[in-house]
Design a protein around this motif. Structure first.
Motif, PDB file in Angstrom:
ATOM      1  N   LEU A  26       0.852  -1.186   0.000  1.00  0.00           N
ATOM      2  CA  LEU A  26       0.000   0.000   0.000  1.00  0.00           C
ATOM      3  C   LEU A  26       0.890   1.240   0.000  1.00  0.00           C
ATOM      4  O   LEU A  26       1.379   1.663   1.048  1.00  0.00           O
ATOM      5  CB  LEU A  26      -0.922  -0.016   1.212  1.00  0.00           C
ATOM      6  CG  LEU A  26      -1.799  -1.285   1.305  1.00  0.00           C
ATOM      7  CD1 LEU A  26      -2.658  -1.248   2.549  1.00  0.00           C
ATOM      8  CD2 LEU A  26      -2.676  -1.430   0.052  1.00  0.00           C
ATOM      9  N   GLY A  52      12.294  -0.447   8.983  1.00  0.00           N
ATOM     10  CA  GLY A  52      10.984  -1.094   9.037  1.00  0.00           C
ATOM     11  C   GLY A  52       9.812  -0.311   8.506  1.00  0.00           C
ATOM     12  O   GLY A  52       8.670  -0.551   8.898  1.00  0.00           O
ATOM     13  N   LYS A  55      10.972   0.078   2.924  1.00  0.00           N
ATOM     14  CA  LYS A  55      11.906   0.448   1.850  1.00  0.00           C
ATOM     15  C   LYS A  55      12.232  -0.764   0.971  1.00  0.00           C
ATOM     16  O   LYS A  55      12.080  -0.723  -0.245  1.00  0.00           O
ATOM     17  CB  LYS A  55      13.202   1.032   2.447  1.00  0.00           C
ATOM     18  CG  LYS A  55      12.970   2.255   3.315  1.00  0.00           C
ATOM     19  CD  LYS A  55      14.258   2.862   3.832  1.00  0.00           C
ATOM     20  CE  LYS A  55      15.036   1.973   4.785  1.00  0.00           C
ATOM     21  NZ  LYS A  55      14.304   1.693   6.045  1.00  0.00           N
ATOM     22  N   THR A  56      12.665  -1.824   1.621  1.00  0.00           N
ATOM     23  CA  THR A  56      13.012  -3.036   0.869  1.00  0.00           C
ATOM     24  C   THR A  56      11.775  -3.629   0.201  1.00  0.00           C
ATOM     25  O   THR A  56      11.818  -4.069  -0.945  1.00  0.00           O
ATOM     26  CB  THR A  56      13.641  -4.077   1.825  1.00  0.00           C
ATOM     27  OG1 THR A  56      14.756  -3.476   2.480  1.00  0.00           O
ATOM     28  CG2 THR A  56      14.096  -5.301   1.081  1.00  0.00           C
ATOM     29  N   GLU A  57      10.684  -3.598   0.947  1.00  0.00           N
ATOM     30  CA  GLU A  57       9.445  -4.190   0.432  1.00  0.00           C
ATOM     31  C   GLU A  57       8.954  -3.486  -0.830  1.00  0.00           C
ATOM     32  O   GLU A  57       8.346  -4.108  -1.691  1.00  0.00           O
ATOM     33  CB  GLU A  57       8.368  -4.156   1.526  1.00  0.00           C
ATOM     34  CG  GLU A  57       7.120  -4.964   1.228  1.00  0.00           C
ATOM     35  CD  GLU A  57       7.374  -6.455   1.021  1.00  0.00           C
ATOM     36  OE1 GLU A  57       8.300  -7.004   1.637  1.00  0.00           O
ATOM     37  OE2 GLU A  57       6.632  -7.047   0.218  1.00  0.00           O
ATOM     38  N   ASN A 182      19.418   3.563   5.411  1.00  0.00           N
ATOM     39  CA  ASN A 182      18.869   3.836   6.738  1.00  0.00           C
ATOM     40  C   ASN A 182      19.449   5.111   7.316  1.00  0.00           C
ATOM     41  O   ASN A 182      19.324   5.377   8.498  1.00  0.00           O
ATOM     42  CB  ASN A 182      19.163   2.689   7.701  1.00  0.00           C
ATOM     43  CG  ASN A 182      18.144   1.593   7.600  1.00  0.00           C
ATOM     44  OD1 ASN A 182      17.706   1.279   6.501  1.00  0.00           O
ATOM     45  ND2 ASN A 182      17.774   1.025   8.711  1.00  0.00           N
ATOM     46  N   HIS A 215      -1.913  -7.510   6.173  1.00  0.00           N
ATOM     47  CA  HIS A 215      -1.033  -8.588   6.624  1.00  0.00           C
ATOM     48  C   HIS A 215      -1.709  -9.536   7.600  1.00  0.00           C
ATOM     49  O   HIS A 215      -1.390 -10.721   7.642  1.00  0.00           O
ATOM     50  CB  HIS A 215       0.228  -8.011   7.277  1.00  0.00           C
ATOM     51  CG  HIS A 215       1.210  -7.454   6.292  1.00  0.00           C
ATOM     52  ND1 HIS A 215       2.275  -8.188   5.811  1.00  0.00           N
ATOM     53  CD2 HIS A 215       1.282  -6.260   5.676  1.00  0.00           C
ATOM     54  CE1 HIS A 215       2.964  -7.444   4.954  1.00  0.00           C
ATOM     55  NE2 HIS A 215       2.374  -6.274   4.846  1.00  0.00           N
TER      56      HIS A 215
HETATM   57  N1  ATP Z   1       3.239   0.124   2.355  1.00  0.00           N
HETATM   58  C1  ATP Z   1       3.283  -1.129   2.783  1.00  0.00           C
HETATM   59  N2  ATP Z   1       2.368  -2.033   2.375  1.00  0.00           N
HETATM   60  C2  ATP Z   1       2.417  -3.301   2.815  1.00  0.00           C
HETATM   61  N3  ATP Z   1       3.333  -3.782   3.673  1.00  0.00           N
HETATM   62  C3  ATP Z   1       4.269  -2.934   4.126  1.00  0.00           C
HETATM   63  C4  ATP Z   1       4.300  -1.581   3.691  1.00  0.00           C
HETATM   64  N4  ATP Z   1       5.324  -0.957   4.294  1.00  0.00           N
HETATM   65  C5  ATP Z   1       5.925  -1.887   5.062  1.00  0.00           C
HETATM   66  N5  ATP Z   1       5.311  -3.082   4.958  1.00  0.00           N
HETATM   67  C6  ATP Z   1       5.700  -4.307   5.677  1.00  0.00           C
HETATM   68  O1  ATP Z   1       6.516  -3.911   6.761  1.00  0.00           O
HETATM   69  C7  ATP Z   1       7.593  -4.813   6.949  1.00  0.00           C
HETATM   70  C8  ATP Z   1       8.902  -4.076   6.962  1.00  0.00           C
HETATM   71  O2  ATP Z   1       9.215  -3.582   5.685  1.00  0.00           O
HETATM   72  P1  ATP Z   1      10.695  -3.557   5.087  1.00  0.00           P
HETATM   73  O3  ATP Z   1      11.463  -4.771   5.479  1.00  0.00           O
HETATM   74  O4  ATP Z   1      10.587  -3.238   3.654  1.00  0.00           O
HETATM   75  O5  ATP Z   1      11.304  -2.316   5.870  1.00  0.00           O
HETATM   76  P2  ATP Z   1      12.668  -1.543   5.603  1.00  0.00           P
HETATM   77  O6  ATP Z   1      12.307  -0.110   5.525  1.00  0.00           O
HETATM   78  O7  ATP Z   1      13.405  -2.132   4.469  1.00  0.00           O
HETATM   79  O8  ATP Z   1      13.429  -1.813   6.978  1.00  0.00           O
HETATM   80  P3  ATP Z   1      15.008  -1.919   7.264  1.00  0.00           P
HETATM   81  O9  ATP Z   1      15.528  -0.519   7.164  1.00  0.00           O
HETATM   82  O10 ATP Z   1      15.057  -2.443   8.666  1.00  0.00           O
HETATM   83  O11 ATP Z   1      15.581  -2.843   6.252  1.00  0.00           O
HETATM   84  C9  ATP Z   1       7.475  -5.850   5.846  1.00  0.00           C
HETATM   85  O12 ATP Z   1       6.863  -6.993   6.383  1.00  0.00           O
HETATM   86  C10 ATP Z   1       6.570  -5.198   4.824  1.00  0.00           C
HETATM   87  O13 ATP Z   1       5.814  -6.163   4.154  1.00  0.00           O
END
Ligand code: ATP
Ligand code: MG
Length: 304
Positions: A26, A52, A55-57, A182, A215
């Motif tokens: 989303l 969290g 970003k990666t997602e 980060n 989720h």
């Molecule tokens: N916009 C979104 N829609 C659906 N799920 C999300 C969204 N944003 C985050 N999530 C969920 O939140 C969790 C954390 O996301 P993610 O691993 O991408 O964070 P990150 O920013 O990469 O964190 P880090 O800096 O620790 O690597 C995942 O399970 C992801 O599916």
């Protein structure tokens, strides 16, 4: 851009947002816009923000939505070209030399062993030399050093790699590139200039509710609402590490497993460590939020 790629490129911002949603992500307005522009302008995206927040997602979801394979380069301190870009296959080169009949001119052998047959492509080279376009995720770029960033510039701006023994390898396909950071160190201006920029922050309550619902759809709406309300309150405290979306989702899963019907003080105390993970933060949260739960200040669960 090759024709096939152009054909798959989204026509509008809404198309990207809906596409990402159907891929389970989303996106905020900003995230959808930057993703759309990345497609249209062929520019890499630098995504920064706290841990969290998705970003990666975002890169994973773009790969699902665009139906492109994800090529991921996980960065760490000391990451070098040999692991990121390419490496010569020394063993194979050695075997080749050994099987060469005596008397062959060194020049001939050399030309042979520094050919593509002896090259091992690492993620960056793979991403530009595969037949079908991919999504390239360069994850946690801030963990590397400035030399590594400098090396990336050639790929990010010209989509090519110079290999001294072989010459310039031009991209056969253009990847959609996402870099995440980060923010543990300031990235160079040169890198930033080549990228579109997206700052991902904690979402507002409504969007986070949607994300957690996506989720953990089985959790009753009232509990999900209450949980988000508490999370947002905790984020407003001055903590070392505020809970992220990842923690909200984990907490919701725990609530579901425990069959929670309300989040009272006792349940909060028992499960607090799922969302707060620093000793000192735990004390602050127990004091400031736990007390409110006791007093009922957080109010009764509002109907969903
Ligand atoms: N916009 C979104 N829609 C659906 N799920 C999300 C969204 N944003 C985050 N999530 C969920 O939140 C969790 C954390 O996301 P993610 O691993 O991408 O964070 P990150 O920013 O990469 O964190 P880090 O800096 O620790 O690597 C995942 O399970 C992801 O599916
Ligand atoms: Mg990440």
């Amino acid at each position: 851009m090759p024709e096939a790629q152009q054909h798959l490129a989204p026509a509008s911002l809404e198309e990207v947002r809906d596409g990402l949603a159907s891929a389970g992500y989303l996106a905020s307005e900003a995230a959808a816009l930057v993703s759309f522009l990345a497609y249209k302008l062929d520019k890499p995206v630098l995504v920064e923000g706290p841990a969290g927040v998705g970003k990666t997602e975002l890169a994973k979801a773009l790969s699902r939505y665009a139906q492109r394979p994800l090529v991921r380069l996980q960065c760490y301190e000391g990451l070098d070209e040999a692991k990121a870009l390419y490496e010569w296959n020394y063993r194979k080169q050695l075997l080749r030399i050994q099987t060469e009949a005596a008397g062959t001119a060194w020049q001939d052998v050399q030309e042979d062993i520094f050919s593509e047959d002896f090259l091992m492509a690492r993620p960056l080279l793979t991403a530009i030399s595969v037949k079908e376009p991919v999504v390239l995720l360069i994850d946690e770029i801030d963990k590397t050093d400035q030399e590594f960033e400098a090396m990336l510039l050639e790929i990010l701006s010209d989509f090519q790699v110079s290999i001294p023994e072989l010459g310039v390898v031009e991209a056969t396909t253009q990847p959609l590139v996402l870099l995440t950071s980060n923010n543990t160190r300031e990235l160079t201006e040169a890198l930033k200039r080549r990228c579109l920029y997206l700052w991902l922050d904690y979402p507002d309550a409504e969007r986070e509710l949607e994300i957690v619902r996506l989720h953990v759809p089985e959790l009753p709406e009232t509990i999900t609402r209450r949980l988000i309300e508490i999370i947002h309150m905790i984020r407003n405290l001055d903590l070392k590490k505020p809970p992220s979306i990842a923690e909200s989702i984990d907490w919701a899963r725990a609530m579901l497993l425990l069959g929670a019907t309300d989040i009272d003080r006792s349940l909060f105390d028992r499960t607090m460590s799922i969302i707060v993970k620093h000793r000192t933060d735990l004390d602050v949260v127990a004091e400031r939020v736990g007390v409110k739960l006791d007093d009922g200040v957080l109010g009764q669960v509002r109907p969903g």
